[in-house]
Design a protein around this motif. Structure first.
Motif, PDB file in Angstrom:
ATOM      1  N   ILE A 163       0.960  -1.208   0.102  1.00  0.00           N
ATOM      2  CA  ILE A 163      -0.118  -0.020   0.106  1.00  0.00           C
ATOM      3  C   ILE A 163       0.874   1.266  -0.139  1.00  0.00           C
ATOM      4  CG2 ILE A 163      -2.075   1.004   0.953  1.00  0.00           C
ATOM      5  CD1 ILE A 163      -2.493  -1.606   2.508  1.00  0.00           C
ATOM      6  N   TRP A 165       0.614   4.106  -1.173  1.00  0.00           N
ATOM      7  CA  TRP A 165       0.103   5.447  -1.139  1.00  0.00           C
ATOM      8  C   TRP A 165      -0.072   5.908   0.371  1.00  0.00           C
ATOM      9  CZ3 TRP A 165      -2.252   1.456  -3.797  1.00  0.00           C
ATOM     10  CH2 TRP A 165      -3.223   0.928  -3.058  1.00  0.00           C
ATOM     11  N   CYS A 234      -5.821   3.360  -5.180  1.00  0.00           N
ATOM     12  CA  CYS A 234      -5.978   2.767  -3.725  1.00  0.00           C
ATOM     13  C   CYS A 234      -7.504   1.956  -3.971  1.00  0.00           C
ATOM     14  CB  CYS A 234      -6.497   3.476  -2.676  1.00  0.00           C
ATOM     15  SG  CYS A 234      -7.666   4.815  -2.781  1.00  0.00           S
ATOM     16  N   PHE A 248     -11.502   0.449  -0.464  1.00  0.00           N
ATOM     17  CA  PHE A 248     -10.193   1.250  -0.243  1.00  0.00           C
ATOM     18  C   PHE A 248      -9.559   1.321   0.902  1.00  0.00           C
ATOM     19  CE2 PHE A 248     -13.343   4.457  -0.468  1.00  0.00           C
ATOM     20  CZ  PHE A 248     -12.793   5.393   0.560  1.00  0.00           C
TER      21      PHE A 248
END
Length: 414
Positions: A163, A165, A234, A248
């Protein structure tokens, strides 16, 4: 992929250049400038020159021009250039020539991290802010005294995560999740008030301040009205395809969750109407009478109304009276600007008076070239958020949704 990047101001001067794979002479930008001088609003996004391909975008009065030596996916480069401007706006609150010049050092540091040997590397602001600290007065003074830079000495935890982001270890005292559903109406209305063309460009902006690693699910009352969608990385696209639910793990802070398009004209309700009466005659005083009123607003007030009326070149002056707002007439560009403000349904805004027309043989065509308005707490498409669920964390966040309808490219023919 990208060999060099040039940032050009409105005067056509290159005030910043950055090279990755090899140094490209700034003389190649002259091909872009030649086209830009002829028609600033119609520059092709990709220009082919004898030795390079030039990819450009224009935002906030500046142009970003990327030089590439071999064939490439053009949309990939265009999206990266937009991401560069978005990153600058996130770091410096705005992106223009003065701001970039004031933050040259941080700008070059960001470009070094965002592109590696010409290929995008770190483009998420959460990752970049762990690598390069955003500027502030105290940090700038301390770096000047100690000789340090804004670059962190440790690799961001999210850089090697699945992940990337979202940074790890996020903690907030007040956990909040807010969503802004913004829709812009593009329309062309003919002389009789009939809709020739109408569509909606919408997007959902988020401000997420949640501790830990929350997993969110956002559902809509009527998700089938979307004709076209574009998501933040996402979003789990397979679940959207199967269930029409946005699932998300959000980035930390502000980001755009999705943008969408509604092209079915029967769905698009025009929120305001404009009644107009104008007959221009060469060499005579003509009468102008325009009234603006709400049409399909579901009881919501229409605010920030402005009209830009393009007059023919033969119109020399306007002597008008308004019952609301104020007007100005630009005698050089021949544009009548009427700043209406908020529409009161009990007393509709009106502008009337005389228009002086010089003798001419050309056609006297007039259009309301641009209409501005804002309607709070209304999505013109009828889109509604059903619910927001959170998994993976035990606390209960504050949640909120705000709807806004705006005018996009809205034109009325007279």
């Amino acid at each position: 992929m990208i060999h060099s990047l040039f940032i050009v101001n409105s005067s056509g001067d290159v005030f910043l250049e950055k090279h990755w794979r090899s140094v490209v002479s700034r003389t190649c930008v002259s091909y872009f400038l030649d086209v830009h001088r002829e028609s600033a609003n119609n520059v092709p996004p990709v220009l082919s020159t004898p030795h390079h391909y030039l990819v450009s975008i224009q935002r906030n009065g500046i142009s970003l021009v990327a030089a590439c030596k071999q064939e490439f996916p053009p949309l990939f480069v265009i999206e990266f250039l937009h991401r560069v401007v978005d990153t600058f706006e996130d770091y410096f609150s705005e992106c223009n020539e003065n701001v970039i010049k004031e933050n040259y050092v941080i700008v070059y540091e960001l470009l070094d991290e965002m592109l590696d040997n010409g290929f995008p590397l770190a483009t998420e602001c959460n990752i970049l802010k762990e690598l390069i600290k955003p500027p502030n007065i105290l940090r700038t003074i301390a770096n000047s005294v100690t000789g340090k830079s804004n670059i962190s000495g440790t690799l961001p935890s999210g850089q090697l995560s699945t992940i990337p982001w979202r940074r790890t270890g996020v903690k907030y005292t007040n956990n909040e999740a807010y969503f802004d559903v913004v829709e812009e109406v593009d329309a062309i209305i003919d002389k009789n008030g009939q809709t020739i063309f109408a569509e909606i460009q919408g997007y959902i902006d988020c401000c997420i301040k949640l501790s830990g690693m929350p997993d969110l699910s956002l559902s809509f009352m009527n998700p089938r009205l979307f004709d076209d969608v574009s998501f933040h990385p996402c979003v789990r696209f397979k679940r959207w395809e199967s269930e029409r639910i946005l699932s998300f793990v959000p980035p930390d802070g502000n980001f755009r969750l999705m943008s969408y398009h509604v092209g079915s004209q029967n769905i698009v309700a025009i929120p305001i109407y404009v009644r107009h009466n104008l007959v221009l005659k060469s060499g005579e005083q003509s009468r102008l009478d325009i009234t603006v009123g709400p049409k399909t607003t579901m009881g919501r007030s229409v605010e920030g109304v402005k009209l830009d009326i393009c007059m023919p070149k033969a119109v020399t002056n306007c002597s008008l009276v308004v019952n609301q707002g104020k007007y100005t007439y630009d005698t050089v560009n021949k544009i009548l600007h009427w700043d209406v403000g908020r529409i009161d349904a009990a007393k509709l805004p009106n502008i009337r008076g005389t228009v002086s027309v010089a003798s001419t043989n050309s056609t006297l065509e007039t259009t309301i070239d641009r209409v501005h308005f804002t309607i709070s707490q209304m999505a013109v498409s009828g889109l509604k958020v059903n619910r927001l669920d959170m998994y993976g964390e035990k606390y209960k966040p504050f949640k909120g949704v705000k709807y806004v309808t705006k005018a996009g490219k809205f034109q009325i023919r007279m």
